[in-house]
Design a protein around this motif. Structure first.
Motif, mmCIF file in Angstrom:
data_model
loop_
_atom_site.group_PDB
_atom_site.id
_atom_site.type_symbol
_atom_site.label_atom_id
_atom_site.label_comp_id
_atom_site.label_asym_id
_atom_site.label_seq_id
_atom_site.Cartn_x
_atom_site.Cartn_y
_atom_site.Cartn_z
ATOM 1 N N PRO A 1 58.257 -0.432 29.545
ATOM 2 C CA PRO A 1 57.683 0.202 30.736
ATOM 3 C C PRO A 1 56.912 -0.793 31.604
ATOM 4 C CG PRO A 1 56.377 0.762 28.812
ATOM 5 C CD PRO A 1 57.585 0.013 28.320
ATOM 6 N N PHE A 2 56.675 -2.002 31.098
ATOM 7 C CA PHE A 2 55.933 -3.014 31.837
ATOM 8 C C PHE A 2 56.827 -3.852 32.755
ATOM 9 C CE2 PHE A 2 53.582 -2.447 27.801
ATOM 10 C CZ PHE A 2 52.429 -1.900 28.336
ATOM 11 N N VAL A 3 58.133 -3.718 32.615
ATOM 12 C CA VAL A 3 59.076 -4.528 33.397
ATOM 13 C C VAL A 3 59.574 -3.707 34.592
ATOM 14 C CG1 VAL A 3 61.280 -5.746 33.355
ATOM 15 C CG2 VAL A 3 59.765 -5.837 31.365
ATOM 16 N N GLN B 1 56.705 4.433 35.639
ATOM 17 C CA GLN B 1 57.596 4.176 34.510
ATOM 18 C C GLN B 1 56.898 4.604 33.221
ATOM 19 O OE1 GLN B 1 60.115 0.430 36.263
ATOM 20 N NE2 GLN B 1 58.903 0.025 34.485
ATOM 21 N N VAL B 2 57.672 5.220 32.338
ATOM 22 C CA VAL B 2 57.168 5.683 31.048
ATOM 23 C C VAL B 2 58.085 5.141 29.963
ATOM 24 C CG1 VAL B 2 56.643 7.709 29.646
ATOM 25 C CG2 VAL B 2 56.290 7.794 32.119
ATOM 26 N N GLY B 3 57.481 4.681 28.866
ATOM 27 C CA GLY B 3 58.288 4.182 27.764
ATOM 28 C C GLY B 3 57.418 3.742 26.608
ATOM 29 N N PRO B 4 58.061 3.299 25.520
ATOM 30 C CA PRO B 4 57.301 2.855 24.346
ATOM 31 C C PRO B 4 56.722 1.459 24.556
ATOM 32 C CG PRO B 4 59.638 2.611 23.942
ATOM 33 C CD PRO B 4 59.502 3.281 25.278
ATOM 34 N N SER B 5 55.537 1.247 24.017
ATOM 35 C CA SER B 5 54.904 -0.066 24.112
ATOM 36 C C SER B 5 55.686 -1.060 23.253
ATOM 37 C CB SER B 5 53.463 0.023 23.622
ATOM 38 O OG SER B 5 52.872 -1.253 23.625
ATOM 39 N N PRO B 6 56.076 -2.199 23.819
ATOM 40 C CA PRO B 6 56.847 -3.175 23.047
ATOM 41 C C PRO B 6 56.013 -3.944 22.022
ATOM 42 C CG PRO B 6 56.491 -3.967 25.272
ATOM 43 C CD PRO B 6 55.928 -2.587 25.216
ATOM 44 N N THR C 1 52.367 4.922 30.124
ATOM 45 C CA THR C 1 52.752 5.293 31.486
ATOM 46 C C THR C 1 52.132 4.309 32.457
ATOM 47 O OG1 THR C 1 52.818 7.626 30.862
ATOM 48 C CG2 THR C 1 52.706 7.131 33.208
ATOM 49 N N LEU C 2 52.961 3.760 33.347
ATOM 50 C CA LEU C 2 52.481 2.869 34.400
ATOM 51 C C LEU C 2 52.803 3.496 35.742
ATOM 52 C CD1 LEU C 2 52.865 0.660 32.016
ATOM 53 C CD2 LEU C 2 52.820 -0.910 33.932
ATOM 54 N N ALA C 3 51.781 3.670 36.577
ATOM 55 C CA ALA C 3 51.949 4.127 37.957
ATOM 56 C C ALA C 3 51.571 2.935 38.821
ATOM 57 C CB ALA C 3 51.064 5.326 38.244
ATOM 58 N N ALA C 4 52.562 2.316 39.457
ATOM 59 C CA ALA C 4 52.338 1.047 40.142
ATOM 60 C C ALA C 4 52.691 1.112 41.620
ATOM 61 C CB ALA C 4 53.157 -0.048 39.473
ATOM 62 N N ASP D 1 49.617 -3.373 41.891
ATOM 63 C CA ASP D 1 48.423 -2.626 41.488
ATOM 64 C C ASP D 1 48.922 -1.487 40.622
ATOM 65 O OD1 ASP D 1 46.150 -3.827 42.662
ATOM 66 O OD2 ASP D 1 46.771 -3.070 44.618
ATOM 67 N N ALA D 2 48.480 -1.436 39.376
ATOM 68 C CA ALA D 2 49.012 -0.431 38.450
ATOM 69 C C ALA D 2 47.908 0.240 37.654
ATOM 70 C CB ALA D 2 50.016 -1.068 37.496
ATOM 71 N N ASP D 3 48.091 1.536 37.428
ATOM 72 C CA ASP D 3 47.243 2.304 36.530
ATOM 73 C C ASP D 3 48.028 2.532 35.248
ATOM 74 O OD1 ASP D 3 44.942 2.651 38.202
ATOM 75 O OD2 ASP D 3 46.106 4.072 39.382
ATOM 76 N N VAL D 4 47.418 2.178 34.126
ATOM 77 C CA VAL D 4 48.070 2.269 32.822
ATOM 78 C C VAL D 4 47.369 3.348 32.012
ATOM 79 C CG1 VAL D 4 48.692 0.996 30.737
ATOM 80 C CG2 VAL D 4 48.520 -0.208 32.921
ATOM 81 N N THR D 5 48.151 4.283 31.470
ATOM 82 C CA THR D 5 47.592 5.312 30.589
ATOM 83 C C THR D 5 48.388 5.325 29.289
ATOM 84 O OG1 THR D 5 48.947 7.042 31.605
ATOM 85 C CG2 THR D 5 46.719 6.779 32.451
ATOM 86 N N ALA D 6 47.660 5.522 28.191
ATOM 87 C CA ALA D 6 48.280 5.568 26.864
ATOM 88 C C ALA D 6 47.266 6.170 25.894
ATOM 89 C CB ALA D 6 48.688 4.169 26.402
ATOM 90 N N GLN D 7 47.694 6.368 24.660
ATOM 91 C CA GLN D 7 46.829 6.910 23.606
ATOM 92 C C GLN D 7 46.391 5.760 22.698
ATOM 93 O OE1 GLN D 7 45.890 10.173 23.334
ATOM 94 N NE2 GLN D 7 44.548 9.612 21.665
#
Length: 179
Positions: free
Chosen positions: A4-6, A26-31, A48-51, A63-69
């Motif tokens: 999700p970071f690419v 973009q949403v996906g598993p953390s590598p 989840t990245l909202a960029a 500029d990105a907002d990153v959310t995760a657990q």
């Protein structure tokens, strides 16, 4: 599965000159594991990245907002912790080697990351750096640890110790026989 970071920036590059930011989510598993020893986003956890991607002539501002657990352990009582991660990152990616300062940039220790040959940018290292700086090194339970339920002594005392009023100072202990 793709990270999700690419972000693929081919369309943004074809648009050309600097203009309005392009918003992507973009949403996906953390590598990889993101965080420190006691609390982190585990590898494979959903991120989840909202960029907003903006052209800057020969560069791209992200500029990105990153959310995760987050998951980890309290350093006092070792209880499991589950919290939300909310980070904001900003990073500039260059399209050319001499994006900032030409030859002068070679003297600097920090390089500006570049857009790769596949017209992709990778925010993973930027997010890792920000998470390590933002997350607590010694996380604790919110509102304090519940010592009664865990049997763990409060951090201010020693288990089984007498209340301070009842303790006799060892310097005066020998005088008790005169009472």
């Amino acid at each position: 599965m793709k990270s999700p970071f690419v972000f693929n920036v081919s369309e943004l590059l074809h648009q050309g000159a600097a203009g309005m930011p392009e918003h992507r989510t973009q949403v996906g598993p953390s590598p990889s594991r993101i965080g420190n020893e006691m609390i982190a986003v585990e590898e494979g956890a959903e991120v989840t990245l909202a960029a907003d991607l903006t052209m800057l002539g020969s560069g791209i501002l992200v500029d990105a907002d990153v959310t995760a657990q987050l998951s980890g352990q309290c350093v006092r009582c070792l209880r499991d912790l589950n919290r939300d991660l909310n980070l904001h990152v900003s990073q500039v990616f260059s399209l050319e080697d001499d994006f900032v300062g030409g030859d002068e940039a070679e003297d600097e220790e920090e390089d500006v990351p570049q857009v790769n040959e596949a017209n992709e940018i990778d925010l993973e290292q930027t997010v890792i750096d920000e998470a390590v700086l933002s997350l607590p090194f010694n996380p604790t339970c919110e509102g304090g640890c519940d010592n009664q339920a865990t049997g763990v002594p409060a951090p201010d005392g020693v288990s089984g110790e007498q209340p301070e009023e009842e303790r006799v100072d060892p310097r005066w202990a020998g005088l008790e026989k005169f009472l």
